[in-house]
Design a protein around this motif. Sequence first.
Motif, PDB file in Angstrom:
ATOM      1  N   SER A   9       0.829  -1.209   0.000  1.00  0.00           N
ATOM      2  CA  SER A   9       0.000   0.000   0.000  1.00  0.00           C
ATOM      3  C   SER A   9       0.859   1.252   0.000  1.00  0.00           C
ATOM      4  O   SER A   9       0.565   2.231  -0.655  1.00  0.00           O
ATOM      5  N   THR A  13       1.178   4.862  -3.005  1.00  0.00           N
ATOM      6  CA  THR A  13       0.930   6.290  -2.781  1.00  0.00           C
ATOM      7  C   THR A  13       1.574   7.220  -3.822  1.00  0.00           C
ATOM      8  O   THR A  13       0.908   8.139  -4.301  1.00  0.00           O
ATOM      9  N   SER A  15       1.900   7.001  -6.881  1.00  0.00           N
ATOM     10  CA  SER A  15       1.147   7.070  -8.139  1.00  0.00           C
ATOM     11  C   SER A  15       0.066   8.152  -8.080  1.00  0.00           C
ATOM     12  O   SER A  15      -0.390   8.647  -9.110  1.00  0.00           O
ATOM     13  N   THR A  19      -1.312  10.760 -11.159  1.00  0.00           N
ATOM     14  CA  THR A  19      -2.701  11.011 -11.585  1.00  0.00           C
ATOM     15  C   THR A  19      -3.106  12.444 -11.234  1.00  0.00           C
ATOM     16  O   THR A  19      -3.784  13.105 -12.014  1.00  0.00           O
ATOM     17  N   TRP A  23      -4.835  15.173 -13.793  1.00  0.00           N
ATOM     18  CA  TRP A  23      -6.082  15.961 -13.633  1.00  0.00           C
ATOM     19  C   TRP A  23      -5.776  17.452 -13.838  1.00  0.00           C
ATOM     20  O   TRP A  23      -6.536  18.165 -14.474  1.00  0.00           O
ATOM     21  N   ARG A  67     -12.351   7.345 -16.919  1.00  0.00           N
ATOM     22  CA  ARG A  67     -12.828   6.867 -15.606  1.00  0.00           C
ATOM     23  C   ARG A  67     -13.187   8.045 -14.708  1.00  0.00           C
ATOM     24  O   ARG A  67     -14.197   8.042 -14.023  1.00  0.00           O
ATOM     25  N   ALA A  91      -9.079   6.587  -0.785  1.00  0.00           N
ATOM     26  CA  ALA A  91      -7.884   6.605  -1.645  1.00  0.00           C
ATOM     27  C   ALA A  91      -7.910   7.866  -2.513  1.00  0.00           C
ATOM     28  O   ALA A  91      -7.584   7.828  -3.698  1.00  0.00           O
ATOM     29  N   CYS A  92      -8.266   8.976  -1.873  1.00  0.00           N
ATOM     30  CA  CYS A  92      -8.461  10.248  -2.604  1.00  0.00           C
ATOM     31  C   CYS A  92      -7.175  10.741  -3.254  1.00  0.00           C
ATOM     32  O   CYS A  92      -7.228  11.425  -4.272  1.00  0.00           O
ATOM     33  N   GLY A  93      -6.009  10.416  -2.666  1.00  0.00           N
ATOM     34  CA  GLY A  93      -4.758  10.919  -3.237  1.00  0.00           C
ATOM     35  C   GLY A  93      -4.827  12.424  -3.446  1.00  0.00           C
ATOM     36  O   GLY A  93      -5.274  13.182  -2.571  1.00  0.00           O
ATOM     37  N   ASP A 114      -7.542   8.643   2.975  1.00  0.00           N
ATOM     38  CA  ASP A 114      -6.407   7.931   2.367  1.00  0.00           C
ATOM     39  C   ASP A 114      -5.551   7.398   3.505  1.00  0.00           C
ATOM     40  O   ASP A 114      -5.853   7.633   4.686  1.00  0.00           O
ATOM     41  N   ASP A 142      -7.310   2.951   6.175  1.00  0.00           N
ATOM     42  CA  ASP A 142      -6.560   1.899   5.493  1.00  0.00           C
ATOM     43  C   ASP A 142      -7.589   0.846   5.128  1.00  0.00           C
ATOM     44  O   ASP A 142      -8.170   0.221   6.030  1.00  0.00           O
ATOM     45  N   ILE A 143      -7.830   0.646   3.845  1.00  0.00           N
ATOM     46  CA  ILE A 143      -8.906  -0.277   3.452  1.00  0.00           C
ATOM     47  C   ILE A 143      -8.633  -1.699   3.924  1.00  0.00           C
ATOM     48  O   ILE A 143      -9.531  -2.533   3.923  1.00  0.00           O
ATOM     49  N   GLU A 170     -11.045   5.395  -6.629  1.00  0.00           N
ATOM     50  CA  GLU A 170     -10.546   5.529  -8.005  1.00  0.00           C
ATOM     51  C   GLU A 170      -9.042   5.265  -7.972  1.00  0.00           C
ATOM     52  O   GLU A 170      -8.334   5.817  -7.125  1.00  0.00           O
ATOM     53  N   GLY A 171      -8.585   4.425  -8.895  1.00  0.00           N
ATOM     54  CA  GLY A 171      -7.146   4.141  -8.961  1.00  0.00           C
ATOM     55  C   GLY A 171      -6.683   3.308  -7.779  1.00  0.00           C
ATOM     56  O   GLY A 171      -5.545   3.452  -7.335  1.00  0.00           O
TER      57      GLY A 171
HETATM   58  C1  LIG Z   1      -3.239   5.865  -8.026  1.00  0.00           C
HETATM   59  S1  LIG Z   1      -3.535   6.719  -6.553  1.00  0.00           S
HETATM   60  C2  LIG Z   1      -5.164   7.313  -6.917  1.00  0.00           C
HETATM   61  C3  LIG Z   1      -5.433   8.638  -6.279  1.00  0.00           C
HETATM   62  C4  LIG Z   1      -6.749   9.289  -6.707  1.00  0.00           C
HETATM   63  N1  LIG Z   1      -7.890   8.471  -6.376  1.00  0.00           N
HETATM   64  C5  LIG Z   1      -6.737   9.565  -8.195  1.00  0.00           C
HETATM   65  O1  LIG Z   1      -7.453   8.872  -8.954  1.00  0.00           O
HETATM   66  O2  LIG Z   1      -6.009  10.477  -8.603  1.00  0.00           O
HETATM   67  C6  LIG Z   1      -3.837   5.438  -5.362  1.00  0.00           C
HETATM   68  C7  LIG Z   1      -4.167   5.950  -3.941  1.00  0.00           C
HETATM   69  O3  LIG Z   1      -4.509   4.810  -3.140  1.00  0.00           O
HETATM   70  C8  LIG Z   1      -4.044   5.048  -1.828  1.00  0.00           C
HETATM   71  N2  LIG Z   1      -3.967   3.780  -1.110  1.00  0.00           N
HETATM   72  C9  LIG Z   1      -3.106   2.756  -1.323  1.00  0.00           C
HETATM   73  N3  LIG Z   1      -3.317   1.751  -0.452  1.00  0.00           N
HETATM   74  C10 LIG Z   1      -4.353   2.156   0.336  1.00  0.00           C
HETATM   75  C11 LIG Z   1      -5.028   1.555   1.433  1.00  0.00           C
HETATM   76  N4  LIG Z   1      -4.661   0.368   1.909  1.00  0.00           N
HETATM   77  N5  LIG Z   1      -6.061   2.229   1.997  1.00  0.00           N
HETATM   78  C12 LIG Z   1      -6.424   3.444   1.530  1.00  0.00           C
HETATM   79  N6  LIG Z   1      -5.821   4.064   0.494  1.00  0.00           N
HETATM   80  C13 LIG Z   1      -4.792   3.428  -0.087  1.00  0.00           C
HETATM   81  C14 LIG Z   1      -2.693   5.697  -2.072  1.00  0.00           C
HETATM   82  O4  LIG Z   1      -2.189   6.342  -0.922  1.00  0.00           O
HETATM   83  C15 LIG Z   1      -3.000   6.624  -3.237  1.00  0.00           C
HETATM   84  O5  LIG Z   1      -3.370   7.909  -2.794  1.00  0.00           O
END
Ligand SMILES: C[S@@+](CC[C@H](N)C(=O)[O-])C[C@H]1O[C@@H](n2cnc3c(N)ncnc32)[C@H](O)[C@@H]1O
Length: 289
Positions: A9, A13, A15, A19, A23, A67, A91-93, A114, A142-143, A170-171
């Motif tokens: 996980s 982050t 990535s 993205t 945007w 998407r 996972a808003c990033g 996130d 943390d999912i 998303e993502g």
């Molecule tokens: C590719 S980014 C996508 C960010 C945003 N949703 C977008 O589309 O621009 C993936 C996101 O998933 C989050 N992430 C990864 N593992 C996670 C977990 N176990 N629980 C919650 N969020 C998680 C990362 O921190 C990161 O912000």
Amino acid sequence: MNRSARADSVYITPSAHYTGYVWYRHRLAEPAFATGFGRFAHGVLAPVAWVARVGFGLDVEHFLLQRHLLIDARLTEAVEQGGVRQVVEIACGLSPRGRRFRVRYPDLHYVEADLPPMAARKRLLLHGEGWLDSRHQVRSVDILAERGPHSLEALFAGLDPQYPVVVITEGLVNYFERPLIEDFWTRLATQLAEFPRATYLTELYPDLREHPHYRQLRWAVEFIGRLTRGSYPLHYRSHEEIREAFGRCGFHRTRVLDPSRESPGLGLRPSKVPTLVRVIEASVGAGLR
Ligand SMILES: C[S@@+](CC[C@H](N)C(=O)[O-])C[C@H]1O[C@@H](n2cnc3c(N)ncnc32)[C@H](O)[C@@H]1O
């Protein structure tokens, strides 16, 4: 929960910066959301994206926009026609969606969530711009956490169970193997059952073996996996398999949307090759309609 999944996980982050920069480049985000690392990563990956686009017609940014805009369109409908007043974006990033929707719908209660380090960064960013208030918050989640302060249960405790809710990821889902992500969906459906109407929106990359560029796609998927030091498994062979899986996880109704069919409505040019991405709209209770 498996320890290496939690470690993976952390590698996902970065990535979010890539993205987030996409945007911004496409005028979906204000400059505050574009980070130096996002710009750098976009520049480094530009030659790979170029080869995929020119060589095989696979336009990565187009898939990302499909998407993002389709999820936006479904959320808009939920707010305008479904009376939704609370949204949770997990996972808003560096997604600008919360900001955009709060500007459009000031009464919306929007919770972004996130992993703790990214949540802290997002909170600082939004707070620094003066965009946070009691209806726009950033929480840690943390999912994979089954209990404790970062669990879904703790996240949803802050919402009003009398009103409908939309949850977005998303993502995120294709970074995890099926058992892990289905376990998350099952726990999510349990939380959503507390609301009179609840809808989950996510994108999903299925294992489309009939796609004309399946080999190149597998290569791209390996590449993303290596960059994030994990893997990027594709899930499900058909729309029917997707619907069945969501049903087993506790969702009552699941729609699988193909963004290329919706492209004109999203303001996007049609893709030259079939799209790789699907948007899932899965409901518990009455759902969106
Ligand atoms: C590719 S980014 C996508 C960010 C945003 N949703 C977008 O589309 O621009 C993936 C996101 O998933 C989050 N992430 C990864 N593992 C996670 C977990 N176990 N629980 C919650 N969020 C998680 C990362 O921190 C990161 O912000």
